[in-house]
Design an enzyme around this catalytic site. Sequence first.
Site, mmCIF file in Angstrom:
data_model
loop_
_atom_site.group_PDB
_atom_site.id
_atom_site.type_symbol
_atom_site.label_atom_id
_atom_site.label_comp_id
_atom_site.label_asym_id
_atom_site.label_seq_id
_atom_site.Cartn_x
_atom_site.Cartn_y
_atom_site.Cartn_z
ATOM 1 N N GLY A 1 -22.356 4.877 -7.006
ATOM 2 C CA GLY A 1 -21.137 5.311 -7.690
ATOM 3 C C GLY A 1 -20.757 4.294 -8.751
ATOM 4 N N GLY B 1 -25.327 3.966 -2.174
ATOM 5 C CA GLY B 1 -24.283 4.576 -2.997
ATOM 6 C C GLY B 1 -24.316 4.066 -4.426
ATOM 7 N N LYS C 1 0.854 -1.200 0.000
ATOM 8 C CA LYS C 1 0.000 0.000 0.000
ATOM 9 C C LYS C 1 0.877 1.232 0.000
ATOM 10 C CE LYS C 1 -4.400 0.863 0.030
ATOM 11 N NZ LYS C 1 -5.376 0.007 -0.691
ATOM 12 N N VAL D 1 -19.306 1.345 -8.690
ATOM 13 C CA VAL D 1 -19.689 -0.049 -8.431
ATOM 14 C C VAL D 1 -21.192 -0.169 -8.165
ATOM 15 C CG1 VAL D 1 -19.342 -2.042 -6.919
ATOM 16 C CG2 VAL D 1 -17.406 -0.581 -7.482
HETATM 17 P P1 NAI Z 1 -17.515 5.893 -5.930
HETATM 18 O O1 NAI Z 1 -16.862 7.041 -5.255
HETATM 19 O O2 NAI Z 1 -17.605 5.868 -7.416
HETATM 20 O O3 NAI Z 1 -19.022 5.729 -5.388
HETATM 21 C C1 NAI Z 1 -19.416 5.961 -4.076
HETATM 22 C C2 NAI Z 1 -20.796 6.627 -4.164
HETATM 23 O O4 NAI Z 1 -21.388 6.662 -2.872
HETATM 24 C C3 NAI Z 1 -20.718 8.077 -4.651
HETATM 25 O O5 NAI Z 1 -21.623 8.255 -5.735
HETATM 26 C C4 NAI Z 1 -21.114 8.895 -3.419
HETATM 27 O O6 NAI Z 1 -21.808 10.093 -3.755
HETATM 28 C C5 NAI Z 1 -22.023 7.915 -2.708
HETATM 29 N N1 NAI Z 1 -22.154 8.146 -1.268
HETATM 30 C C6 NAI Z 1 -21.205 8.577 -0.385
HETATM 31 N N2 NAI Z 1 -21.716 8.613 0.854
HETATM 32 C C7 NAI Z 1 -22.993 8.175 0.772
HETATM 33 C C8 NAI Z 1 -24.023 7.976 1.701
HETATM 34 N N3 NAI Z 1 -23.853 8.232 3.004
HETATM 35 N N4 NAI Z 1 -25.225 7.509 1.275
HETATM 36 C C9 NAI Z 1 -25.430 7.236 -0.028
HETATM 37 N N5 NAI Z 1 -24.474 7.431 -0.982
HETATM 38 C C10 NAI Z 1 -23.274 7.880 -0.583
HETATM 39 O O7 NAI Z 1 -16.789 4.585 -5.381
HETATM 40 P P2 NAI Z 1 -16.815 3.120 -6.018
HETATM 41 O O8 NAI Z 1 -15.628 2.934 -6.880
HETATM 42 O O9 NAI Z 1 -18.166 2.826 -6.544
HETATM 43 O O10 NAI Z 1 -16.562 2.232 -4.710
HETATM 44 C C11 NAI Z 1 -17.587 2.062 -3.753
HETATM 45 C C12 NAI Z 1 -16.982 1.444 -2.504
HETATM 46 O O11 NAI Z 1 -16.403 0.180 -2.840
HETATM 47 C C13 NAI Z 1 -15.858 2.275 -1.870
HETATM 48 O O12 NAI Z 1 -15.922 2.107 -0.484
HETATM 49 C C14 NAI Z 1 -14.594 1.629 -2.424
HETATM 50 O O13 NAI Z 1 -13.503 1.797 -1.546
HETATM 51 C C15 NAI Z 1 -15.017 0.170 -2.502
HETATM 52 N N6 NAI Z 1 -14.294 -0.596 -3.517
HETATM 53 C C16 NAI Z 1 -14.363 -0.247 -4.825
HETATM 54 C C17 NAI Z 1 -13.689 -0.993 -5.785
HETATM 55 C C18 NAI Z 1 -13.786 -0.654 -7.253
HETATM 56 O O14 NAI Z 1 -13.471 -1.526 -8.073
HETATM 57 N N7 NAI Z 1 -14.222 0.544 -7.609
HETATM 58 C C19 NAI Z 1 -12.888 -2.156 -5.422
HETATM 59 C C20 NAI Z 1 -12.928 -2.479 -4.002
HETATM 60 C C21 NAI Z 1 -13.598 -1.704 -3.095
#
Ligand code: NAI
Length: 347
Positions: free
Chosen positions: A181, A179, A82, A183
Amino acid sequence: MPLQLFDAMGREGFEEVVALHDGASGARALIAVHDSQVGPAFGGIRRWTYEAESGALLDALRLSRAMSRKCALLHLPAGGGKVVLLDGEGLDLEAAYRSIGRAVERMAGRFYTGPDVNTGAQELSWVHAETRYVTDPGPEGPGELSACTAEGVFLGMEAALLSLDGEVDWGRRTVVVQGLGAVGFLLAARLVGAGARVIASEADPQRVHDLADQLDVEMVDPGSELTQPCDLFAPCAMGGILHDLTIERLRCRIVAGAANNQLSRSHHGEQLHERGVLFVPDFALNTGALVRGAMFHLEGRREPVPVVGARVRSCVEDILARALSEGRPTSVVGVQLADERLAARRA
Ligand code: NAI
């Protein structure tokens, strides 16, 4: 730095911690390599504001060890590492990321880095300008990382339903996704496609507006998703979401989502178990992107999304089967299985 650094490294079997200081950019970063015995270490770059340097060091150690566990669980010929970049005023971001890139290049392939909190495509392109040992965010890179994560979560959910009910039957399931986002959006689309009823929350109003016509889901306000009656609750936003106050309010039978470190403290896994909620450990379930990225770097091929998802499901099945047969919390069994696999490959 705490004086116990070498004690901590010895106790948990860390190999190396590199402290990087670049006066020109203001970069202060730590690169931790937990394990590179069976293959190179993998781990993203987390940029965060820490109150004390000791917090950054602890994060680097904790997160790199978590990556080793993930690799061992998934039987990847790779280990954990990391980078933690200490954020702060006056940091020249491009120069800082480039200096990390040069440090990674000097490690000559023992460590590969990639995305993490506050490090996305732009930051990776700066790192990539200095080293080949990083996830290339462009068309030449592994691609489809979020799709791999979403597919792993989806198939892991199926494994959880099978283990509880002996059938999946998406047509009669309700899933709450927290969320939407990268994923969460893909996961929700996959669930809707499979016939599930999906309820979702999203904190960013602009994103809610942009997605309105793209997804057939019922939107609820952030915060109220926790109390929606459902079969599965999928945290796909931030970590630490499962704690004393939230666990009491949950009205789901299964928690299975992509967010990292969903349990605020480790005993919250036991609390979920006592309440009869099946928790699918995030450190196993959200490994799709890691599998895709590691296989791309190690073997030069893009493992198809369904193949990646099947690997994740198989790992989840191992944890659930053992937890069920021993009547123990999945969170505890998952860590134990990871540590056993880690010890076996190090023996
Ligand atoms: P992202 O940042 O694209 O999506 C997160 C979404 O959650 C955003 O749209 C944000 O506005 C929303 N959000 C934040 N706080 C919130 C709340 N209290 N209530 C509702 N929505 C809320 O992140 P991504 O890439 O989708 O990842 C999601 C999670 O999965 C993160 O915790 C990340 O660390 C984890 N993760 C992602 C991976 C990947 O391949 N992208 C791989 C492994 C883990």
